[in-house]
Design a protein around this motif. Structure first.
Motif, PDB file in Angstrom:
ATOM      1  N   GLY A  78       5.610 -32.799  -0.893  1.00 57.21           N
ATOM      2  CA  GLY A  78       5.696 -33.529   0.738  1.00 57.21           C
ATOM      3  C   GLY A  78       5.932 -35.050   0.119  1.00 57.21           C
ATOM      4  N   GLU A  79       6.134 -34.829  -0.869  1.00 59.80           N
ATOM      5  CA  GLU A  79       6.878 -36.771  -1.234  1.00 59.80           C
ATOM      6  C   GLU A  79       8.101 -37.543  -0.832  1.00 59.80           C
ATOM      7  OE1 GLU A  79       6.341 -34.506  -3.236  1.00 59.80           O
ATOM      8  OE2 GLU A  79       5.324 -34.535  -4.801  1.00 59.80           O
ATOM      9  N   TYR A  80       7.148 -38.579  -0.993  1.00 62.15           N
ATOM     10  CA  TYR A  80       8.165 -39.546   0.058  1.00 62.15           C
ATOM     11  C   TYR A  80       9.590 -39.140  -1.070  1.00 62.15           C
ATOM     12  CZ  TYR A  80      11.792 -43.483   0.646  1.00 62.15           C
ATOM     13  OH  TYR A  80      12.703 -43.880   1.373  1.00 62.15           O
TER      14      TYR A  80
ATOM     15  N   SER B 255       2.912 -39.000  -4.240  1.00 59.15           N
ATOM     16  CA  SER B 255       2.369 -40.024  -3.879  1.00 59.15           C
ATOM     17  C   SER B 255       0.699 -40.454  -4.682  1.00 59.15           C
ATOM     18  CB  SER B 255       1.846 -39.514  -2.837  1.00 59.15           C
ATOM     19  OG  SER B 255       2.699 -39.058  -1.957  1.00 59.15           O
ATOM     20  N   THR B 256       0.512 -38.860  -5.158  1.00 58.17           N
ATOM     21  CA  THR B 256      -0.741 -39.080  -6.265  1.00 58.17           C
ATOM     22  C   THR B 256      -0.548 -39.541  -7.990  1.00 58.17           C
ATOM     23  OG1 THR B 256      -2.664 -38.037  -6.791  1.00 58.17           O
ATOM     24  CG2 THR B 256      -0.695 -36.356  -7.124  1.00 58.17           C
ATOM     25  N   GLU B 257      -0.693 -39.994  -8.566  1.00 56.26           N
ATOM     26  CA  GLU B 257      -0.730 -40.621  -9.495  1.00 56.26           C
ATOM     27  C   GLU B 257       0.127 -39.783 -10.808  1.00 56.26           C
ATOM     28  OE1 GLU B 257      -4.113 -42.368 -11.577  1.00 56.26           O
ATOM     29  OE2 GLU B 257      -3.602 -43.855 -12.533  1.00 56.26           O
TER      30      GLU B 257
ATOM     31  N   ASP C 252       4.532 -44.120 -13.806  1.00 55.87           N
ATOM     32  CA  ASP C 252       4.750 -44.362 -12.575  1.00 55.87           C
ATOM     33  C   ASP C 252       5.306 -45.833 -12.193  1.00 55.87           C
ATOM     34  OD1 ASP C 252       4.368 -42.929 -10.085  1.00 55.87           O
ATOM     35  OD2 ASP C 252       2.377 -43.778  -9.808  1.00 55.87           O
TER      36      ASP C 252
ATOM     37  N   GLU D  14      13.451 -51.547  -5.211  1.00 53.95           N
ATOM     38  CA  GLU D  14      13.345 -51.442  -3.676  1.00 53.95           C
ATOM     39  C   GLU D  14      13.249 -50.591  -2.901  1.00 53.95           C
ATOM     40  OE1 GLU D  14      16.972 -53.459  -2.664  1.00 53.95           O
ATOM     41  OE2 GLU D  14      16.102 -55.528  -2.470  1.00 53.95           O
TER      42      GLU D  14
ATOM     43  N   SER E  13      12.215 -47.176  -4.232  1.00 55.65           N
ATOM     44  CA  SER E  13      11.015 -46.896  -4.417  1.00 55.65           C
ATOM     45  C   SER E  13       9.735 -47.058  -3.349  1.00 55.65           C
ATOM     46  CB  SER E  13      10.801 -46.046  -6.077  1.00 55.65           C
ATOM     47  OG  SER E  13      10.603 -47.546  -6.568  1.00 55.65           O
ATOM     48  N   GLY E  14      10.028 -48.876  -3.284  1.00 58.55           N
ATOM     49  CA  GLY E  14       8.257 -49.675  -3.227  1.00 58.55           C
ATOM     50  C   GLY E  14       7.497 -49.687  -4.949  1.00 58.55           C
ATOM     51  N   TYR E  15       7.874 -49.157  -6.091  1.00 62.64           N
ATOM     52  CA  TYR E  15       7.223 -49.544  -7.347  1.00 62.64           C
ATOM     53  C   TYR E  15       7.125 -50.586  -7.369  1.00 62.64           C
ATOM     54  CZ  TYR E  15       7.551 -44.800  -8.691  1.00 62.64           C
ATOM     55  OH  TYR E  15       7.510 -43.107  -9.020  1.00 62.64           O
ATOM     56  N   GLU E  16       6.164 -50.731  -8.084  1.00 60.19           N
ATOM     57  CA  GLU E  16       5.739 -52.614  -8.422  1.00 60.19           C
ATOM     58  C   GLU E  16       5.870 -52.799  -9.970  1.00 60.19           C
ATOM     59  OE1 GLU E  16       2.313 -52.923  -5.829  1.00 60.19           O
ATOM     60  OE2 GLU E  16       3.154 -54.682  -5.383  1.00 60.19           O
TER      61      GLU E  16
ATOM     62  N   ARG F 210       8.696 -61.558  -6.477  1.00 60.23           N
ATOM     63  CA  ARG F 210       7.921 -60.559  -5.350  1.00 60.23           C
ATOM     64  C   ARG F 210       6.824 -59.420  -6.424  1.00 60.23           C
ATOM     65  NH1 ARG F 210      12.578 -61.299  -5.016  1.00 60.23           N
ATOM     66  NH2 ARG F 210      14.201 -60.460  -3.248  1.00 60.23           N
ATOM     67  N   LYS F 211       6.169 -60.418  -7.624  1.00 61.95           N
ATOM     68  CA  LYS F 211       5.440 -60.055  -8.697  1.00 61.95           C
ATOM     69  C   LYS F 211       5.135 -58.254  -8.501  1.00 61.95           C
ATOM     70  CE  LYS F 211       2.446 -62.831  -6.301  1.00 61.95           C
ATOM     71  NZ  LYS F 211       2.662 -64.773  -6.741  1.00 61.95           N
TER      72      LYS F 211
ATOM     73  N   ARG G   9       3.256 -58.979 -15.918  1.00 59.30           N
ATOM     74  CA  ARG G   9       1.529 -58.735 -16.864  1.00 59.30           C
ATOM     75  C   ARG G   9       1.365 -58.575 -17.975  1.00 59.30           C
ATOM     76  NH1 ARG G   9       1.093 -54.774 -11.713  1.00 59.30           N
ATOM     77  NH2 ARG G   9       0.918 -56.754 -10.472  1.00 59.30           N
TER      78      ARG G   9
ATOM     79  N   ARG H 273      -0.645 -31.557   4.293  1.00 58.18           N
ATOM     80  CA  ARG H 273      -0.523 -31.610   3.033  1.00 58.18           C
ATOM     81  C   ARG H 273      -0.751 -33.335   2.945  1.00 58.18           C
ATOM     82  NH1 ARG H 273       5.743 -29.429   0.529  1.00 58.18           N
ATOM     83  NH2 ARG H 273       6.914 -29.667   2.355  1.00 58.18           N
TER      84      ARG H 273
ATOM     85  N   ASP I  11      -4.945 -42.421  -4.145  1.00 56.21           N
ATOM     86  CA  ASP I  11      -3.594 -42.061  -3.890  1.00 56.21           C
ATOM     87  C   ASP I  11      -3.020 -43.017  -2.761  1.00 56.21           C
ATOM     88  OD1 ASP I  11      -3.833 -40.536  -6.217  1.00 56.21           O
ATOM     89  OD2 ASP I  11      -4.085 -38.847  -4.420  1.00 56.21           O
TER      90      ASP I  11
ATOM     91  N   ARG J  30      -1.949 -46.489  -2.364  1.00 58.92           N
ATOM     92  CA  ARG J  30      -1.158 -46.593  -3.689  1.00 58.92           C
ATOM     93  C   ARG J  30      -0.088 -45.812  -2.539  1.00 58.92           C
ATOM     94  NH1 ARG J  30      -2.433 -44.492  -8.107  1.00 58.92           N
ATOM     95  NH2 ARG J  30      -3.112 -43.055  -7.401  1.00 58.92           N
ATOM     96  N   THR J  31       0.106 -45.579  -1.759  1.00 60.21           N
ATOM     97  CA  THR J  31       1.464 -44.736  -1.040  1.00 60.21           C
ATOM     98  C   THR J  31       1.781 -46.013   0.231  1.00 60.21           C
ATOM     99  OG1 THR J  31       0.655 -42.609  -1.405  1.00 60.21           O
ATOM    100  CG2 THR J  31       1.855 -43.708   1.097  1.00 60.21           C
TER     101      THR J  31
ATOM    102  N   ARG K 152       3.761 -49.095  -0.925  1.00 63.15           N
ATOM    103  CA  ARG K 152       4.658 -48.557  -1.545  1.00 63.15           C
ATOM    104  C   ARG K 152       5.475 -48.636  -0.164  1.00 63.15           C
ATOM    105  NH1 ARG K 152       3.813 -44.445  -6.447  1.00 63.15           N
ATOM    106  NH2 ARG K 152       2.931 -46.422  -7.994  1.00 63.15           N
TER     107      ARG K 152
ATOM    108  N   ILE L 235       6.649 -52.332   0.289  1.00 63.97           N
ATOM    109  CA  ILE L 235       7.367 -52.256   0.199  1.00 63.97           C
ATOM    110  C   ILE L 235       9.400 -51.658   0.419  1.00 63.97           C
ATOM    111  CG2 ILE L 235       8.703 -52.763  -2.507  1.00 63.97           C
ATOM    112  CD1 ILE L 235       5.637 -52.983  -3.179  1.00 63.97           C
ATOM    113  N   ARG L 236       9.496 -50.413   0.442  1.00 62.47           N
ATOM    114  CA  ARG L 236      10.019 -49.804   0.995  1.00 62.47           C
ATOM    115  C   ARG L 236      10.881 -50.480   1.926  1.00 62.47           C
ATOM    116  NH1 ARG L 236       7.581 -44.846  -1.692  1.00 62.47           N
ATOM    117  NH2 ARG L 236       7.292 -44.275   0.161  1.00 62.47           N
TER     118      ARG L 236
ATOM    119  N   GLU M  99       5.362 -37.555   4.091  1.00 65.03           N
ATOM    120  CA  GLU M  99       5.168 -36.601   5.116  1.00 65.03           C
ATOM    121  C   GLU M  99       3.875 -35.900   5.468  1.00 65.03           C
ATOM    122  OE1 GLU M  99       6.737 -32.491   3.822  1.00 65.03           O
ATOM    123  OE2 GLU M  99       5.345 -31.708   5.170  1.00 65.03           O
TER     124      GLU M  99
END
Lengths: 610, 220
Positions: free
Chosen positions: A21-23, A250-252, A256, A299, A301-304, A333-334, A359, B13, B21, B24-25, B28, B31-32, B89
Motif C-alpha cells: 500500500g505504499e506510494y 512508508s515505514t523505515e 531510505d 521531486e 519521491s519526496g526524499y530529502e 530545499r534542505k 549535513r 492498510r 512513519d 515521514r510520510t 514526503r 514535497i511531492r 493507500e
C-alpha cells in the motif's frame, strides 16, 4: 484486508512491512493480466526495499503489457511463526495473493547467506524446494543477481538463472514464458526454448561429473545449451531505465533515499573484489543526464537525501560538475547529498566541503590491508601517505570520526601485514593529535576487519580461505597490537565467513547442504540472531561434504571450476595472470591508465569507460 | 509562513503506520505535492509538523488532525486534492483550514470497535458488558512510564454502548478521554479480560470517529 492477516499483524513487530500500500506501489487488475510475477528478495523488507536492483526490475517488468510484478520479502521470525500457526502461506505485498499461485517466482541473489531464505520462502509458499519436484510450467522459479555468477549451489532449486544485468533479459524471459503459457508448453519445452535466450542458464540442461578427488571432471551441456553462458549487460547506461517514479516506503528501511547510479563497472581491478570483475566493462552515464535524473528522483519521491552510488564513486570523471548541479538544487530545499565509497587517494577537500554543506557524516575508508606490500598484492592502489593526507585535511576541517575497513586472511598475508594495520591506525591517531581543529571533542577511530572470502570470477578464485582458527589467531594478534583507547576494534565472525566461502565457490552437491539446513529450521542466516553454525555443521555431516574442500582448498590452474558454466566476459588466463602478479606483489594499472586486455570490452564491441 | 490544519483519515492498510512513519510520510507528501514546509533553523533543520493525538498502530481513524507550517500561503481549498494525489493507500486529507483552536483543548474521542467472537456472541453478553462498564470502579493493570500500575478507567469513559451485529460480532461505541491521561480503546478489552474473562473477544479492531472538546462539541 484479510481478517486472518489482520489478527496476525496485531501480534508482530513492525507490521507495516507486511501490508504493502505504499506510494508508488503498482496495482493492476489481476483478471486482465496474463503473467503474474512475484519478485522476491530473500531478506526482510527493510533490506530488500533498500536494493536499487529490485526497484529497477520491478518497474521494468510492470511496464510490460499483460504483466503484473509484485514484491515479496522474507518475514521476520515472529511473523513467520504467526503465519505458519494460522496456516497463512507466503503472500505478495500488492495483491496479498499467495506466492504459490504466481506464474513466475523470481529471486534476487545478492549474497550467499540469503540462499537459505530462498528455500525457506519456497517452503512458506507451500512449494517443493527442488525443481525436479515441480514438474509444471507454473510456477517457474528463476533467479538473478551477482551470486548467479556461480549458480551451482542453487542449481537443484532454480529452474532458470539470468546471468548479468536483468534490465533486458528479464523482459525476454517473461515474454517467452507468456507465449509458452498460451501455447500450453511443458516446463521442459519452455526451458529448452529459454536456454536459447542469451544470458539464460538452465541448470537441468547440464550434466556435471566428478572425479575421484572430488573435483569436477566434466560439465556437459545437452540439447545445444551454451557453455559458458555469457552474461548480458546494458551496453549504453544512458539508455538504461532509472526508477525516478519508485515506491516510497512508508515505514523505515535501511537506505531510505534516492540512489543515483553513476556508472557500472570499476576501473580499479582490486583482485579480491568480485563486483570489480563481473560488472566490467566500465559504462558511465552522462553528467547532465544524471543531474536531471537525480532531481527528478528527489521531486517524485519526496526524499530529502540523495546518494551517489557506484563501485568507486570518486572515479566518476565529472563528479564535480555533477555535485555542483545536484547541490544547487538540494541546498535551497534542505536536501542532502551523500557520497559513499570514496577512495582515500583522490578525495579532495573541495568535494568534502561540498558534501558537508548540508549535513556532516563520518569518514569511511577501506584500505583493506595494512602494509603497502599487501595492498600491492591485492592491487588496492591506495598509499599510506594519501590516506594520512586525507585524514590531515579532514581533521583540520573539523571531522573527528574515521572508520577504517580491512580484511584479514588475504593471500600472502603475514603477521607483519596484520600488525601493520595497528601501525596505520596509530598513525591516523597521531595525525589527529597534530591537526585536530578541536581536540576537546576527542576522536573516534573504528577499525573493522572481516575474514577474506575468495569469490568466483576473480584472480583469487583459486586461493584457499584461511581456516577459522588461523583467522581468529590473526584477530587476537591485531587486537593485542592495538590497545589505544580512542580505537574501537570490531571483527567479523569467522563462522559466517566460512559458510559464505563454501557457498561462494560451491558446486551442485552443496544443494543438499542448503536443503538440510532449511529443513532443520535454518533461515535469515545473514542475521546473527538466526545464524546457527551447529546447524550447518550437522548438514555437512549428514551430506558427507567437507566445508574445507570448498573454503580452504587451494585450486590448481586448469581445474574445472563449478562456475565455468558462466562467463562474465573476463578471460580465465587474464585472471590467473593477475593471481600470479598478486603472489609477486606486483601492481596492475587501472583501466584508465592502461588497458590490461581483460576481455570484458568484447561485450560492448570494444568500448570501455567511454 | 502560514499555519494550516489538516483533517485526515487513516484507513485500511495505512492503519499499520506508526506515528514516526506517518511523520515521514507527510513530510514526503508535502514535497511531492510541491507544497514547501517551513523548516526550523539550526544544525539539523526539520519541518514543523504536529499531530493532535498520536494514534495507536492498528487503529483506523476518520478524524486525525495535523498542524503544519507552510513556507508560503497556499490555496487551502485546493490543498486536500493536491496532497491526496501523493498519498500512500488509505490516507486521505478531508479538509485544510486555518486553525482557530489549540490541541490542548481536545478532551474526548469517539470510537467504535468490532469485537469478534469466533464461537458466536455469548448469550446475555450485551447486558453483562453494559453493566460491567456501568460500575463505579473498573480497575485494570496497565503499563505506564513507571512500570505496571492499577488504574480505574471509569473516569476516562464518557459514554459506552454495545450492539449485536448478528454475525458473531459485537459493535462497541464509546466516548473516551483524549488526553491527560488518554484511554487507549484496547484498555476497554483489557477491562473485559480482567473482569469478565468469559466475554473476552477473540479479536477486536477499533476506529476513531470524532474528536471533541471539553463540552463534547466537535473539535475543529
Amino acid at each position: 484486508m484479510n481478517r486472518q492477516l489482520e489478527r496476525i499483524l496485531k501480534t508482530v513487530q513492525k507490521p507495516a512491512r507486511y501490508t504493502g500500500g505504499e506510494y508508488g506501489a503498482i496495482m493492476k487488475d489481476k483478471e486482465r493480466v496474463q503473467t503474474r510475477v512475484a519478485l522476491c528478495f530473500p531478506d526482510t523488507y527493510e533490506i530488500g526495499m533498500s536494493n536499487l536492483g529490485m526497484r529497477i526490475l520491478y518497474a521494468v517488468a510492470n511496464k510490460m503489457d499483460g504483466v503484473w510484478c509484485e514484491r515479496v520479502f522474507a518475514p521476520w521470525g515472529d511473523m513467520e511463526e504467526a503465519m505458519e500457526k494460522a496456516g497463512l502461506p507466503l503472500f505478495a505485498l500488492e495483491s496479498g495473493d499467495p506466492v504459490g499461485s504466481f506464474d513466475i517466482i523470481a529471486f534476487s541473489l545478492g549474497y550467499e547467506l540469503a540462499y537459505t531464505n530462498v528455500l525457506n520462502m519456497l517452503r512458506l509458499a507451500g512449494l517443493p524446494l527442488r525443481r525436479a519436484d515441480r514438474p509444471g510450467l507454473s510456477p517457474l522459479v528463476i533467479a538473478g543477481g551477482t551470486c548467479c555468477y556461480n549458480p551451482e549451489p542453487m542449481a537443484d532449486f532454480i529452474d532458470l538463472f539470468i546471468i548479468g544485468e536483468g534490465e533486458t533479459v528479464n523482459g525476454e524471459v517473461i515474454e517467452a514464458y507468456g507465449r509458452a503459457k498460451k501455447d500450453g508448453l511443458t516446463k521442459q519445452a519452455f526451458l529448452a526454448l529459454a536456454a536459447k535466450i542469451p544470458g539464460v542458464y538452465v541448470p537441468s540442461l547440464y550434466d556435471v561429473a566428478y572425479g575421484g578427488d572430488g573435483t569436477i571432471s566434466a560439465i556437459t551441456p545437452c540439447g545445444g545449451a551454451p557453455l559458458p553462458v555469457v552474461k548480458r549487460i546494458v551496453e549504453n547506461l544512458d539508455d538504461a531505465y532509472f526508477p525516478a517514479e519508485t515506491i516510497v516506503p512508508s515505514t523505515e528501511i535501511v537506505h531510505d533515499r534516492v540512489v543515483l547510479e553513476l556508472f557500472r563497472g570499476c576501473i580499479r581491478g582490486c583482485r579480491f573484489c568480485q563486483a570489480g570483475y563481473v560488472y566490467r566493462p566500465v559504462r558511465a552515464r552522462a553528467p547532465d543526464k544524471l543531474t536531471k535524473m537525480g532531481i527528478e528522483g528527489l521531486e517524485k519521491s519526496g526524499y530529502e537525501e540523495i546518494t551517489l552510488s557506484s563501485l568507486s564513486t570518486s572515479d566518476y570523471k565529472e563528479l564535480e560538475t555533477l555535485c555542483d548541479g545536484l547541490l544547487s538544487w538540494c541546498e535551497p530545499r534542505k536536501a542532502s547529498l551523500s557520497l559513499p565509497s570514496l577512495r582515500a587517494d583522490n578525495f579532495s577537500m573541495e568535494l568534502m566541503r561540498k558534501a558537508q554543506k548540508v549535513r556532516k557524516s563520518g569518514l569511511t575508508f577501506a584500505p583493506e590491508a595494512g602494509s603497502q606490500r599487501l595492498r600491492d598484492a591485492i592491487n588496492k592502489n591506495v598509499t599510506e601517505e594519501a590516506l594520512l593526507q586525507t585524514c590531515r585535511i579532514a581533521f583540520a576541517g573539523g571531522w573527528n570520526s574515521v572508520k577504517l575497513y580491512f580484511m584479514l586472511g588475504l593471500p600472502t598475508e603475514t603477521d607483519a601485514d596484520v600488525v601493520a594495520i595497528a601501525e596505520l591506525a596509530h598513525k591516523v591517531l597521531g595525525i589527529w593529535k597534530q591537526h585536530a581543529a578541536n581536540k576537546s571533542r576527542g576522536v573516534r577511530l573504528t577499525v573493522s576487519t572481516s575474514c577474506f572470502v575468495p569469490k568466483a570470477h576473480t584472480p583469487f578464485q583459486w586461493a584457499g580461505q584461511v581456516t577459522m582458527a588461523e583467522y581468529e589467531r590473526r584477530v587476537a594478534l591485531l587486537r593485542d597490537a592495538m590497545r589505544a583507547r580512542a580505537i574501537v576494534y570490531n571483527w567479523h565472525d569467522a563462522k559466517t565467513s566460512l559458510i559464505e566461502a563454501v557457498l561462494a565457490r560451491g558446486d551442485r552437491r552443496i544443494g543438499a547442504v542448503l536443503a538440510h539446513v532449511v529443513q532443520n529450521g535454518g533461515r535469515l542466516d545473514a542475521w546473527e540472531e538466526y545464524f546457527s553454525f551447529e546447524r550447518w555443521q550437522k548438514a555437512f555431516e549428514a551430506t558427507g561434504l567437507d566445508p574445507a574442500f570448498y573454503a580452504n582448498r587451494e585450486r590448481l590452474y586448469g581445474e574445472v571450476l563449478p562456475w565455468h558454466v558462466t562467463s562474465a566476459g573476463v578471460g580465465e588466463a587474464f585472471l590467473y595472470g593477475e593471481y600470479e602478479k598478486a603472489l609477486r606483489a606486483e601492481l596492475s594499472p587501472d583501466c584508465r591508465t592502461a588497458c590490461t586486455a581483460c576481455g570484458a570490452s568484447s561485450l560492448t564491441g570494444g568500448r570501455c569507460d567511454g | 509562513m502560514a499555519r494550516v490544519r489538516l483533517l485526515f483519515a487513516k484507513m485500511g492498510r495505512s492503519k499499520y503506520l506508526s506515528h514516526l512513519d506517518l511523520m515521514r510520510t507527510f513530510q514526503r507528501v508535502f514535497i511531492r505535492a510541491g507544497v514547501p514546509l517551513h523548516h526550523t533553523e539550526g544544525f539539523n533543520p526539520h519541518p514543523y509538523l504536529s499531530f493532535a493525538l498520536p494514534l495507536s498502530v492498528g487503529v483506523e481513524s476518520v478524524t486525525e488532525l495535523l498542524d503544519a507550517e507552510l513556507s508560503c500561503s497556499e490555496d487551502l481549498s485546493a490543498l486536500p486534492m493536491r496532497l491526496n494525489q501523493q498519498m500512500p493507500e488509505g490516507i486521505r486529507v478531508l479538509e485544510a483550514y486555518e486553525p482557530a483552536t489549540k490541541f490542548a483543548a481536545l478532551a474526548w474521542v469517539a470510537v467504535e470497535g468490532y469485537l469478534d467472537y469466533d464461537a458466536g456472541v455469548p448469550a446475555e453478553s450485551l447486558t453483562a458488558l453494559s453493566s460491567l462498564f456501568a460500575s463505579k470502579e473498573l480497575v485494570i493493570t496497565k503499563k505506564t512510564k513507571k512500570g505496571m500500575a492499577e488504574v480505574n478507567i471509569i473516569p476516562a469513559i464518557g459514554d459506552i454502548s454495545f450492539e449485536d451485529t448478528g454475525d458473531g460480532r459485537v459493535l462497541l461505541r464509546a466516548v473516551i478521554a483524549a488526553q491527560n491521561p488518554s484511554l487507549n480503546p484496547e484498555h476497554l478489552i483489557t477491562a473485559i479480560k480482567t473482569h469478565r474473562p468469559d466475554l473476552t473477544p477473540d479479536f477486536a479492531a477499533f476506529k476513531r470517529l470524532a474528536v471533541y472538546d471539553g463540552a463534547k462539541a466537535v473539535f475543529h
